[in-house]
Design an enzyme around this catalytic site. Structure first.
Site, short mmCIF file in Angstrom:
data_model
loop_
_atom_site.label_atom_id
_atom_site.label_comp_id
_atom_site.label_asym_id
_atom_site.label_seq_id
_atom_site.Cartn_x
_atom_site.Cartn_y
_atom_site.Cartn_z
N LYS A 53 109.55 17.46 38.60
CA LYS A 53 108.29 17.34 37.84
C LYS A 53 108.53 16.51 36.58
O LYS A 53 107.71 15.65 36.22
CB LYS A 53 107.77 18.74 37.47
N GLN A 97 107.36 27.96 35.45
CA GLN A 97 107.88 27.86 36.82
C GLN A 97 108.17 29.25 37.39
O GLN A 97 108.83 30.06 36.76
CB GLN A 97 109.18 27.01 36.79
N ASP A 120 98.23 24.14 36.58
CA ASP A 120 98.50 24.71 37.91
C ASP A 120 97.22 25.23 38.55
O ASP A 120 97.17 25.45 39.76
CB ASP A 120 99.49 25.88 37.77
#
Ligand code: NAD
Length: 295
Positions: A53, A97, A120
């Site tokens: 990412k 995460q 997200d």
């Protein structure tokens, strides 16, 4: 005739190019889009995802900051950090995460992130917006990426039967909500199947669009696919393969070679859905920066 392959790597590269251009436009106005990723503990797979990412952000000209916390981090310490990031106007997107250490409650973490920075798309406000058809929320990256694959492959989805196998909060449920919307590349009749579904094949055989997000290699065999259907395989499982130097390879949920002889369109694993997830994360982050700059 074998199914046409949906090239997720090429489509994702196109989207990254578009995001690069949007980043350049924002930078010209003095705004540098920034994603902050919080990584707790030392799970090796998480470290690899986070590094991917970070690399992708830098490639499109965005700023990226990975905050590494020890596995012993308390819920309170994490909440304090999230409050700080929520209040920091230089941070446009926040991602914690998963998986989290045992002492951290995932729901509380998701709820603490400012919905305007929740790139997200997991915060209940964004989940609610998706289900309500309010398009100014953030859509979770993998389902958004799959919808893009259908759009870029010119699939006219209106009125088609879309069967989603898997009902997770990150893929299955938001995927179904997205295809149900009264919107372009949606307007499907949607069925969701899961581990308790009886006679899975009786549902998948009715699917014009079959999306599978389970993580069980070989779950979907060729006889479970309607001839000509679009098959999108989200599953990623590493299996032993003595013919590879690494001794392993990645496979999806679909028995790919046999399914290819029946389907009309199909995603490979790897190189199908996977590359789209990070591309859509970049897109969500640039959207967050555009909105926060305009607010
Ligand atoms: P999960 O593990 O949270 O959920 C799996 C789902 O599969 C559950 O809803 C369960 O009910 C269903 N299921 C299990 N066995 C089944 C069966 N026999 N028949 C029908 N349904 C069954 O899954 P997830 O987090 O959504 O991930 C699913 C897969 O997708 C995994 O392989 C994961 O690695 C992969 N994934 C890939 C990406 C990507 O970017 N390509 C992103 C997220 C997840």
């Amino acid at each position: 005739m074998p199914a046409e392959l949906i090239d997720g790597t090429a489509i994702a590269a196109r989207i990254r190019g578009e995001v690069s251009a949007e980043v350049a436009t924002l930078k010209a106005t003095g705004v540098v889009p920034k994603l902050t990723v919080v990584l707790i503990g030392d799970d090796p797979a998480s470290a690899v995802y986070v590094a991917g990412k970070a690399r992708a952000c830098i490639e499109v000209g965005m700023e990226e900051d990975t905050i590494r916390l020890p596995a012993s981090t308390s819920q309170h310490e994490l909440m304090e950090l999230l409050d700080r990031l929520n209040g920091d106007s230089s941070v446009h997107g926040i991602l914690v995460q998963s998986p989290f250490p045992r002492q951290i409650e995932p729901g509380a973490v998701i709820r603490r992130i400012d919905p305007a920075k929740d790139v997200d798309g997991f915060h209940p406000v964004n989940v609610g917006k998706l289900f309500a058809g309010d398009r100014d929320g953030f859509v979770p990256c993998t389902p958004a990426g799959i919808q893009q694959l259908l759009r870029q492959s010119n699939v006219t989805t209106h009125g088609l039967h879309c069967v989603v196998v898997g009902r997770s909060n990150i893929v299955g449920k938001p995927m179904a909500a997205l295809m149900l919307q009264d919107a372009p590349t949606a307007n499907c009749t949607v069925t969701i199947c899961h581990r308790y579904t009886r006679d899975l094949g009786s549902f998948t055989r009715c699917a014009d669009i079959l999306i599978t997000a389970v993580g069980r290699p070989g779950l979907i065999t060729a006889d479970m696919i309607k001839p000509g259907a679009a098959v999108l395989d989200v599953g990623i499982t590493r299996i032993p393969d003595a013919t590879r130097k690494s001794g392993t390879r990645l496979v999806g949920d679909v028995d790919f070679e046999a399914a290819r002889q029946v389907a009309g369109l199909i995603t490979p694993v790897p190189g199908g859905v996977g590359p789209m997830t990070i591309a859509m994360l970049l897109r969500n982050t640039v959207r967050a920066a555009q909105r926060l700059a305009a607010a």
